[in-house]
Enzyme design. Sequence first.
Site, PDB file in Angstrom:
ATOM      1  N   HIS A 192       0.814  -1.217   0.000  1.00 29.16           N
ATOM      2  CA  HIS A 192       0.000   0.000   0.000  1.00 29.16           C
ATOM      3  C   HIS A 192       0.848   1.268   0.000  1.00 29.16           C
ATOM      4  O   HIS A 192       0.428   2.301  -0.503  1.00 29.16           O
ATOM      5  CB  HIS A 192      -1.030  -0.045   1.124  1.00 29.16           C
ATOM      6  N   GLU A 436     -11.149 -10.490  -5.683  1.00 30.14           N
ATOM      7  CA  GLU A 436      -9.711 -10.438  -5.395  1.00 30.14           C
ATOM      8  C   GLU A 436      -9.230 -11.686  -4.667  1.00 30.14           C
ATOM      9  O   GLU A 436      -8.068 -11.786  -4.289  1.00 30.14           O
ATOM     10  CB  GLU A 436      -9.352  -9.174  -4.618  1.00 30.14           C
ATOM     11  N   ASP A 460      -4.511  -8.162  -4.854  1.00 30.84           N
ATOM     12  CA  ASP A 460      -4.699  -9.313  -3.981  1.00 30.84           C
ATOM     13  C   ASP A 460      -4.913 -10.596  -4.774  1.00 30.84           C
ATOM     14  O   ASP A 460      -4.465 -11.662  -4.361  1.00 30.84           O
ATOM     15  CB  ASP A 460      -5.885  -9.067  -3.032  1.00 30.84           C
ATOM     16  N   CYS A 507      -9.639  -2.659 -10.684  1.00 30.97           N
ATOM     17  CA  CYS A 507      -9.083  -1.528  -9.929  1.00 30.97           C
ATOM     18  C   CYS A 507      -7.733  -1.841  -9.313  1.00 30.97           C
ATOM     19  O   CYS A 507      -7.170  -1.007  -8.613  1.00 30.97           O
ATOM     20  CB  CYS A 507     -10.067  -1.052  -8.867  1.00 30.97           C
TER      21      CYS A 507
END
Length: 592
Positions: A192, A436, A460, A507
């Site tokens: 992240h 995901e 993920d 995304c």
Amino acid sequence: MEIFKGVPVSGGVVVGQAFVLDGQDAGRVPERFVRRDETAREIERYRAAVEAARKQVEALAEQAAQKLGEGAGSIFDAHSWILNDKALHKDIAQRIERNRFTAEYAVSRAFRRYGQAFTAMKDDYLAARVHDVQDIEQRLLGNLTGARAQDLSEVKGQVIVVAHDLTPSQTAAFPKDKVLGFACDVGGPTSHSAILARARQLPAVVGLEKASSSITTGTTLIIDGNRGLVVVSPDRKTLTRYRRAAERLAAFEASIAREKDLPAVSADGLGFNVFANMEFPEEVDSILDHGADGVGLFRTEFLYLRSGRMPTEEEHYEAYASTARRLGQKPLVIRTFDLGADKVAWEHDVPTREQNPFLGCRSIRLSQHRPDIFRVQLRAILRAAGEYANISVMVPMITVPAELAWTRQQLAKVGDELAGEGRKVPSRLRVGMMVEVPAAALQAGCFASQADFFSIGTNDLIQYTLAVDRTNQTVAGLYNPANPAVLALIRATIDAGRSAGIPVAMCGEMAGDPLYAVLLAGMGLREFSVTPPLVPELKKIIRSIRVDRAKRVAAELGSCSSPELVISRLRQELETALPGAGNSVADLDAGT
Ligand code: PEP
Ligand code: MG
């Protein structure tokens, strides 16, 4: 000059002074070394720190004398005495010169011995002086690391942050005007912190292993976020080469930015949507500025991470309502909090030391574990959606249909509650899910009847399909979107969504990688949600794609193609579609 090779996570080139963050263990001074030709500078830094400490101690003694009377000032006599100890200074200078220790490390080693000598003294008065020794050590370290303070707000000018690791909240808190880019010892391309670096257009390289213990604050660095290189103390020739490359990249980006508001319609007339991913409400202006068609993913967990506490319902509401308002007619997909794993915001009564946090109580699982916290967020989303019809909600990490059904029940319950309070709630709210987890992708057909839309979270999906931790640089080589197993799951999800007649977006970071645009378009993907700065480039690539040709490429790269073949074939396609796209290495190398 020294070059470190790591994992490139955020493109661009930047030159600046290093600022080393010693995040892991504030009490311990890391074992660091300087080059032989830097020892004189280190000794000079040490002398300056001692000089500054003398002045500070004098000022403190004066203040104490003024406030508490003459005698009080003499409390600091021991401090002055330590600061004037010639043998101590000599010892520290030798440690720097002979062992090539940084001034900080030399001070901490020498003071450790000095303190031990005091503690061992029989005389109680002298033994108690160990506190003065520690005090002076901290003062010297403080002076030495003045520029190295953990609080970036104290830094003057702009710096390149070098750290062992950076948490998403640290990265999120970087003052915009101070940080040019960053380099970390650990981390993977879709950690992240890396995602935030891209969102904030900060060139970054991670997985450098020993950078933070080898680089010292103040050293000149080049961060080459395209090739994953950190150049330490570059020579003049290298500096010039990189400055030129940075100018070329900026010119390429500027040429693309001019067309950012043109629609994403393929060369053969098919309409696409290029949405943006966002983490903070204040990003919305930049999102509109980059020509995005809306927001395809609002990572709301950053509302928790940034404040370090539980946001109130009003704070949630304000974040959602202001974003929706600013977007006007453009859609806003609010993802319910995806906390847990590497995004831990508060003591959420989950074993914080889970053995496998990415497989633990994360996302929707945490929502189910703490429905009280979830309820606050749902209330705010529903209130905002009651006013702004462009809002829809998305649930992360869905693994079994019951989780989606549970979320719908919670939404209905909270909706009734709000209606009972006389508040406006939406008559119908679209509820989508992230695909995901491989289990969801494999069963996408079954989920499609329950979800209003899918959004493929490749960050993920890749990690869980290939069993490769997205934050671990050691296995970053295995983290490959072109792996046929990953591509098969993406294809299955798109097919299932299309057969059920629900929109399918992507995304994850793969959506913003120009390399995959042709393949994804050929597989039938029509909605991309990417880091805002990538929107103009992706739109331009889509405008140059012929979907019929993209379909042939996707069919040709069937289920048994090797990742290498997929990548080289897609490189050719991209070069035809948009020469120089993807901040290409070739572009940078042109000047080497
Ligand atoms: C993903 O997993 O691809 C995704 C978009 O979600 P996040 O990166 O926030 O886990
Ligand atoms: Mg995810």
